[in-house]
Design an enzyme around this catalytic site. Sequence first.
Site, PDB file in Angstrom:
ATOM      1  CG  HIS A 178      -2.519  -1.125   1.314  1.00  0.00           C
ATOM      2  ND1 HIS A 178      -2.214  -2.090   1.286  1.00  0.00           N
ATOM      3  CD2 HIS A 178      -3.035  -0.536   0.945  1.00  0.00           C
ATOM      4  CE1 HIS A 178      -3.387  -2.735   1.095  1.00  0.00           C
ATOM      5  NE2 HIS A 178      -4.094  -1.566   0.573  1.00  0.00           N
ATOM      6  CG  HIS A 220       3.063  -3.102   6.570  1.00  0.00           C
ATOM      7  ND1 HIS A 220       3.331  -3.909   6.051  1.00  0.00           N
ATOM      8  CD2 HIS A 220       1.430  -2.822   6.066  1.00  0.00           C
ATOM      9  CE1 HIS A 220       2.732  -4.515   4.381  1.00  0.00           C
ATOM     10  NE2 HIS A 220       2.069  -3.915   4.301  1.00  0.00           N
TER      11      HIS A 220
HETATM   12  C1  LIG Z   1      -4.203  -8.668  -5.702  1.00  0.00           C
HETATM   13  C2  LIG Z   1      -3.945  -7.957  -5.796  1.00  0.00           C
HETATM   14  C3  LIG Z   1      -4.100  -6.851  -7.002  1.00  0.00           C
HETATM   15  C4  LIG Z   1      -3.243  -6.557  -4.763  1.00  0.00           C
HETATM   16  C5  LIG Z   1      -2.860  -7.009  -3.621  1.00  0.00           C
HETATM   17  C6  LIG Z   1      -2.854  -5.774  -2.970  1.00  0.00           C
HETATM   18  C7  LIG Z   1      -2.309  -5.620  -1.699  1.00  0.00           C
HETATM   19  C8  LIG Z   1      -3.371  -7.202  -0.387  1.00  0.00           C
HETATM   20  C9  LIG Z   1      -1.373  -6.139  -1.475  1.00  0.00           C
HETATM   21  C10 LIG Z   1      -0.712  -5.465  -0.095  1.00  0.00           C
HETATM   22  O1  LIG Z   1      -0.541  -4.055   0.992  1.00  0.00           O
HETATM   23  P1  LIG Z   1       0.565  -4.364   2.280  1.00  0.00           P
HETATM   24  O2  LIG Z   1       1.887  -5.294   1.755  1.00  0.00           O
HETATM   25  O3  LIG Z   1       0.076  -3.039   2.210  1.00  0.00           O
HETATM   26  O4  LIG Z   1      -0.413  -4.896   3.016  1.00  0.00           O
END
Ligand SMILES: CC(C)=CCC/C(C)=C/COP(=O)(O)O
Length: 258
Positions: A178, A220
């Site tokens: 994110h 995180h």
């Molecule tokens: C399934 C798709 C297309 C994207 C996943 C996006 C996601 C869940 C990312 C994790 O984000 P963090 O590392 O910030 O938790």
Amino acid sequence: MPSPRSSRERRAGSGGGRLEFLSLVSQRSPGAPDSPSHRKEPGSAAAAPLPEEDCMKLNPSFLGIALSSLLAIDLWASKRLGVCAGEDSAWGSARPLMKVVEVSGHGIPWLLGTFYGLCQSDSSAAREVLLNLLFALLLDLVLVAVVKGLVKRRRPTHNKMDMFVTISVDKYSFPSGHATRAALVCRFVLRHLVLAVPLRVLVVLWALIVSVSRVMLGRHNMTDVLFGLLLGYALYSVVEYCWLSPLSAPALFALWSH
Ligand SMILES: CC(C)=CCC/C(C)=C/COP(=O)(O)O
């Protein structure tokens, strides 16, 4: 009165009748077994130097200590800042709002939204910008998945794994996907969308809130988010370097021209 004798003569006479020979060759070649530099005198202060690798083990490097301390502070501070990690946490009532923020920085709405915009776009400038945004978002997903898979840092223990649509590497936390997306999209939008100043400020605020919310939700540690922001910021430079245009990728643009 005894006559003064040379040291060589005294030594020769001190062996209880046995002669001790001091060869010139052993005196001249320091590596020889009998040479004074090779012999270890019991109780002598000049001990043989330790091999370098032993010294390294006995003296942990400054960098190692600094990194372990940084990680310890990171874990401690991230746990304290995880105030929305559960409904019963200090700011548990704000958790639903934080989850809305989470969805606003998720990959799926951004990918679908950009794709939809691309299909609807009626100017070549819009097509060019949206096609590059789509490329940037896909590149970001791949890069984050690769780094997560390589580093394999587990999410904080206080995280509840109740996230909206995840892929397998999302059980790992370094870097925050994110945060990379927030920094990447923020730089992209500020550069390629003509926006009034209040809207530009809102875009920056959104990126910051998405990033801070990752730690507040307990998803995180702080270092995951900081690294993610740096990675996303740097990734934009890569996207700009590889910028797709009707000249550099005519076949791709032909797909979207109506
Ligand atoms: C399934 C798709 C297309 C994207 C996943 C996006 C996601 C869940 C990312 C994790 O984000 P963090 O590392 O910030 O938790």
